[in-house]
Write a protein that holds these residues in place. Structure first.
Motif, mmCIF file in Angstrom:
data_model
loop_
_atom_site.group_PDB
_atom_site.id
_atom_site.type_symbol
_atom_site.label_atom_id
_atom_site.label_comp_id
_atom_site.label_asym_id
_atom_site.label_seq_id
_atom_site.Cartn_x
_atom_site.Cartn_y
_atom_site.Cartn_z
ATOM 1 N N VAL A 45 -11.250 -2.692 -45.101
ATOM 2 C CA VAL A 45 -12.594 -2.207 -44.791
ATOM 3 C C VAL A 45 -12.747 -0.743 -45.177
ATOM 4 O O VAL A 45 -13.797 -0.316 -45.657
ATOM 5 C CB VAL A 45 -12.902 -2.419 -43.292
ATOM 6 N N PRO A 94 -17.491 -3.140 -45.358
ATOM 7 C CA PRO A 94 -17.480 -4.286 -44.439
ATOM 8 C C PRO A 94 -17.684 -5.641 -45.101
ATOM 9 O O PRO A 94 -17.663 -6.661 -44.426
ATOM 10 C CB PRO A 94 -18.647 -3.977 -43.496
ATOM 11 N N ARG A 95 -17.884 -5.664 -46.427
ATOM 12 C CA ARG A 95 -18.120 -6.932 -47.122
ATOM 13 C C ARG A 95 -17.351 -6.987 -48.430
ATOM 14 O O ARG A 95 -17.098 -5.958 -49.049
ATOM 15 C CB ARG A 95 -19.616 -7.121 -47.437
ATOM 16 N N THR A 100 -19.124 -11.196 -45.167
ATOM 17 C CA THR A 100 -18.840 -10.203 -44.136
ATOM 18 C C THR A 100 -17.420 -10.370 -43.628
ATOM 19 O O THR A 100 -16.982 -11.476 -43.302
ATOM 20 C CB THR A 100 -19.824 -10.350 -42.962
ATOM 21 N N GLN A 134 -8.210 -3.401 -41.442
ATOM 22 C CA GLN A 134 -8.680 -2.019 -41.394
ATOM 23 C C GLN A 134 -8.508 -1.294 -42.727
ATOM 24 O O GLN A 134 -9.392 -0.547 -43.159
ATOM 25 C CB GLN A 134 -7.956 -1.268 -40.277
ATOM 26 N N GLN A 154 -22.115 6.865 -39.372
ATOM 27 C CA GLN A 154 -22.195 5.565 -40.027
ATOM 28 C C GLN A 154 -22.937 5.670 -41.353
ATOM 29 O O GLN A 154 -22.556 5.034 -42.348
ATOM 30 C CB GLN A 154 -22.885 4.556 -39.105
#
Length: 377
Positions: A285, A290-291, A296, A282, A144
């Protein structure tokens, strides 16, 4: 004359610019009086009025008022809205770290279809520094972190002139995802946005926020808005051979049309059509993260029917449709601003660029295809 009209008239005698109107309309109505007073005070201070009476009226100390006055130096409304210019914290990974240089090299190579997470996995294998017996949680945490690094490097590439000159306009992403807004309707539901993205720069060329029931129409409108944007900003790429690569995620309610898809495939260099629960959002992103701005994205919730539960368990805002659209437009502007600056520096917008080239033609072909699979759009 209202207080808002009075202040706006003094600051912008010829009328508030459209870009500033977008920012203001995204401010929640209950916060607008405060923004108006901060704008008025900053404007007056910039025109020579003593700072202390202005600061006292706002309840600000000297240092806080100087921050406000400095925020107005660029004559941008965002400079006087509390916390509007706060930026996310950058990962503590040095510029010369091999992770960053390897991430840049992989992104520049533009392996077709490579996602952020795929690049992160490759980097973890070669630079992760984890022991072979590292547990699942340790590997997930490392993955991550590296994926965030890849996202940062994508944003940096959006200002790399050499990269943009080679890669801009070569891949279009048309996607659909829920966002963290619950619409205040008789039947509350998550807001859904249809987005048309130029992948190399991350530029959102067109987008529309609506309900899931109107997602097909939103997607069609986002494509139309993108074509208009390309024409107005001369932001397209001159036609040379086949069109761009095209990635399309279909809205719910589409009906299969193999013939139409085959015809569309002949008009682009590479076509990837996706649909289904886990396809939504997907591709978006994996390109922008993610934003969008500070909004968000919630791709896995796109088909949710329990908006009330989502509102209780997550940080989601309850808004009217009009307010949600204003907030979304503000975040798209925030997202696009540095990208457009990079494209302008590279001479790819607002210069001698094409208004009707590779991308516009691909989008028109896509529009024709979608009109056949969305019966009610």
């Amino acid at each position: 004359m209202s207080r808002e009209q009075q202040v706006f008239g003094a600051v912008w005698p010829d009328g508030i610019p459209a870009s500033e109107r977008v920012i203001y309309e995204a401010v929640p109505p209950e916060d607008r009086p405060q923004v108006i007073e901060r704008l008025d005070a900053a404007f007056r201070a910039a025109n020579g009025e003593p700072w202390k009476p202005l600061a006292d009226k706002l309840g600000l100390k000297r240092s806080a008022f100087y921050d406000l006055r400095n925020g107005w130096k660029e004559r941008k409304l965002s400079g006087v809205i509390p916390y509007d210019r706060r930026v996310g914290r950058r990962l503590v990974i040095k510029e010369q770290d091999p992770l960053r240089s390897s991430a840049r090299d992989l992104l520049r190579s533009r392996d077709r279809g490579t996602r952020n997470v795929d690049i992160a996995k490759r980097l973890l294998e070669t630079h992760g520094g984890l022991a072979e017996d590292a547990g699942y949680n340790a590997r997930l945490s490392a993955l991550q972190r590296i994926e965030r690094l890849v996202q940062e490097e994508r944003r940096e590439l959006a200002r790399d002139r050499v990269y943009l000159e080679r890669a801009y306009g070569q891949r279009i992403v048309i996607d659909l995802t829920a966002v963290s807004i619950v619409l205040d309707l008789p039947d509350p539901s998550l807001a859904v946005v249809a987005i048309v993205l130029e992948e190399a720069s991350g530029l959102i060329m067109g987008s529309v926020l609506d309900t899931l029931d109107d997602a097909a129409g939103a997607q069609a409108a986002a494509i139309d808005a993108s074509i208009e944007f390309l024409q107005q900003r001369k932001a397209d790429v001159a036609v040379s051979g086949l069109m761009a690569d095209l990635v399309v995620t279909l809205a719910p309610g589409s009906r299969p049309d193999p013939t139409g898809e085959a015809e569309l495939a002949e008009k682009v260099r590479d076509l990837d059509v996706g649909h289904g629960t886990y396809a939504f959002g997907q591709n978006l992103v994996q390109t922008v993260g993610p934003r969008v701005g500070r909004m968000t994205l919630a791709p896995r919730r796109t088909l949710t029917i329990d908006a009330a539960k989502h509102l209780e368990n997550r940080k989601a805002n309850l808004m009217t449709l009009s307010m949600a659209r204003a907030r979304w437009e503000r975040e798209v502007t925030r997202h696009n601003q540095p990208i457009l600056e990079g494209l302008a520096e590279a001479g790819l917008v607002d210069c001698a660029g094409a208004g009707d080239g590779v991308m516009a033609r691909a989008l028109r072909a896509t529009s024709n295809y979608l009109s056949g699979i969305y019966p009610s759009a």
